[in-house]
Design an enzyme around this catalytic site. Sequence first.
Site, short mmCIF file in Angstrom:
data_model
loop_
_atom_site.label_atom_id
_atom_site.label_comp_id
_atom_site.label_asym_id
_atom_site.label_seq_id
_atom_site.Cartn_x
_atom_site.Cartn_y
_atom_site.Cartn_z
N HIS A 281 -6.74 15.42 8.17
CA HIS A 281 -5.67 14.17 7.82
C HIS A 281 -6.88 13.20 7.13
O HIS A 281 -7.74 12.60 7.48
CB HIS A 281 -5.37 13.82 9.31
CG HIS A 281 -4.69 12.47 9.24
ND1 HIS A 281 -4.94 11.50 10.03
CD2 HIS A 281 -3.60 12.24 8.43
CE1 HIS A 281 -4.25 10.39 9.62
NE2 HIS A 281 -3.11 10.85 8.76
N HIS B 62 3.15 6.46 4.90
CA HIS B 62 3.40 7.95 4.99
C HIS B 62 4.91 8.33 4.74
O HIS B 62 5.06 9.55 4.35
CB HIS B 62 3.56 8.36 6.54
CG HIS B 62 1.89 8.46 7.11
ND1 HIS B 62 1.24 7.26 7.39
CD2 HIS B 62 1.11 9.36 7.21
CE1 HIS B 62 0.02 7.53 7.93
NE2 HIS B 62 -0.25 8.88 7.68
N ARG C 34 -4.84 -5.80 -0.69
CA ARG C 34 -5.13 -4.49 -0.28
C ARG C 34 -5.17 -4.64 1.25
O ARG C 34 -6.28 -5.12 1.77
CB ARG C 34 -6.65 -3.98 -0.92
CG ARG C 34 -6.69 -2.49 -0.87
CD ARG C 34 -6.64 -1.75 0.52
NE ARG C 34 -6.69 -0.37 0.36
CZ ARG C 34 -5.87 0.58 1.01
NH1 ARG C 34 -5.08 -0.07 1.90
NH2 ARG C 34 -6.12 1.75 1.05
N CYS D 295 -11.41 -3.57 -5.45
CA CYS D 295 -11.28 -2.39 -4.51
C CYS D 295 -11.85 -1.28 -5.05
O CYS D 295 -11.80 -0.92 -6.24
CB CYS D 295 -9.82 -2.05 -4.26
SG CYS D 295 -9.68 -0.79 -3.16
N TYR E 230 -14.58 5.01 1.68
CA TYR E 230 -15.26 4.19 0.76
C TYR E 230 -16.80 4.70 0.68
O TYR E 230 -17.54 3.88 0.80
CB TYR E 230 -15.18 2.84 1.27
CG TYR E 230 -13.86 2.14 1.11
CD1 TYR E 230 -13.08 2.11 0.11
CD2 TYR E 230 -13.40 1.74 2.45
CE1 TYR E 230 -11.84 1.51 0.12
CE2 TYR E 230 -11.86 1.33 2.41
CZ TYR E 230 -11.23 1.24 1.16
OH TYR E 230 -9.90 0.73 1.13
#
Length: 550
Positions: free
Chosen positions: A125, A150, A222, A269, A404
């Site tokens: 996941h 999702h 974000r 980002c 990240y």
Amino acid sequence: MIQLIPGRTGLCALHKIYWWRPMTWKTPACLGWTTYRSHGTWSHTGNRRRRIMVAAGAGLGVGTILIYGNHHRKAAEPESPASTPGPPFPVFTRQEVAHHDNEANRVWVTYGTNVFDITDFVELHPGGKSKILLAAGGALEPFWALYAMHNQEHVLEILHGYKIGELSPDEPPQPNPEDPYAKDPSRHPALHVNTLKPFNAEPPVELISENYLTPSQLFFKRNHLPVPEVDPAAYRLRVQGASGKTLSLSLQDIKKKFPKHEVTAALQCAGNRRGEMNAIKNTNRLGWNVGAISNARWGGARLRDVLLKAGYKQDDEGHVCFEGLDRDQSGTVYGASIPFKKAMSPEGDVLLAYEMNGEELPRDHGFPLRVVVPGIVGARNVKWLAQITVGPEESQSHWQQKDYKGFSPSVTWDTVDFSRAPAIQDLPIQSAITEPCQNASVSPGELTVKGYAWSGGGREVIRVDVSLDGGKSWKVAKLTGEEQLPGRAWAWKLWQLNTCVPAGTKELNIVCKAVDTSYSVQPDTVKPIWNILGVLNNAWHRVRVFVEEE
Ligand code: HEM
Ligand SMILES: Nc1nc2c(c(=O)[nH]1)N[C@H]1C(S)=C(S)[C@@H](COP(=O)(O)O)O[C@H]1N2
Ligand SMILES: [Mo]
């Protein structure tokens, strides 16, 4: 229990996912029979990671090989879905589903009236194992209301690969959970929305380089969670003191007890330009274009001053950890950390910001208080700041530990070891073309090419090279932007090239690449820097345009 129905071949009706085709077949096996079932399609585009997992067929002596692909493609498959319906799925009650709430019992969930055994997916996941297990034994809806990204086709496709049954028709329907995003702020209509819940959006490419300071409404957003509602009068920032005693600071304390400091800094980002990575091989994560970067004037207290007040010393070591007020049902809050050295450095310019572009910090950007860590990846710039702690370890948050980070292109979800890669802090040199747009038509004659360039760690952009012929020949663009202190070039630069379309050309392949004070350069293509998380894309940016006939 194994989810196989021997002899089920061909297709079963799976909602709108017309090409999804579970297949089972038998091989001579010493145990009698062995059935393999595929999840997803078997084909061609090589564009997907494939994983092969062997799940033991408990009790039945059945081996299952599940092949899980990324399912993002909608390629037509040879047969039509309804042609050979399989036998009906077994029917379960919610109570039966509820028994399967851990890995030992296998993990079942429901979505609508369907039942899924997702045991083999929990390790894979993208949002982490602990998160997905929260839904074990029950309905996905309340969780997906919170993580509504999702509700995309590719996610539903993955889910349907694990279908094992249906809820009995007597089961009362799952009540619609209250929308946790109902109180999100309203947003500017020009934003290109990547996901609505949580809200992730970027300015349209045409507007990116229109302003040196990005208007707050157009600044990219974000969010990983709903925007918390904060009463500024009741707000308190907790700061763990060096002696162990916790400092509690009101917004007024932060504004009045510490000198106000202002910094112009770009925020980017790590997923900026992930869309180009997804085009090579889908990462199934937000497909940002070139707009997950913006530049603003921030005002607030220096983090350094607050740390000094809390009793820390210049030469202390470790990490400064931040937690936000945004949280999910399990109580998990957004968190991240930066090295103590950066936080305490008088030249680091790390702010606890309450102002953005001369106004109160907007809700989407962290009202009433956020961390601004100039030169460092967006993810560490924690919004809606609740708490600051200092310690020998980095933040234990999912976003510091399991997201990240950068990896080699050949690392897969099966081989990835998050503990081996450092968390992204400084970002590499970056640039992009914002005008003309991809596939635009331009008139022959004069041509203006525009864009932005920025580098992490305070390294200043010293040059931007632009090519009209895919990188064969180059011209140097003109840079604009506020003057920056040496080693503290936190803001981006905008650039422009006024040039001419060479006579007789029908198509231009415009490319840009920037150079910073370390003479660091951008790689020429995306493929060799592709990675499973789709982060750190700083390849030469390329835009193809068509030249109109005279
Ligand atoms: C079988 C059920 C599930 C499937 C197939 C699934 C699939 C996925 C996929 C494909 C992504 C990447 C999406 C993207 O970045 O665009 C993702 C991310 C994520 N998922 Fe799930 N998920 C499931 C259940 C859950 C549950 C129950 C939770 C929460 C309790 C959850 C929480 C998350 C989180 C937090 C992320 C990362 C979001 C971010 O970094 O912004 N997922 N999931
Ligand atoms: N509390 C909190 N802080 C957060 C986030 C978040 O979801 N929650 N997102 C992070 C990420 S990944 C980025 S890129 C930046 C984006 O900041 P912006 O929305 O102001 O552009 O905020 C960071 N800080
Ligand atoms: Mo980010």
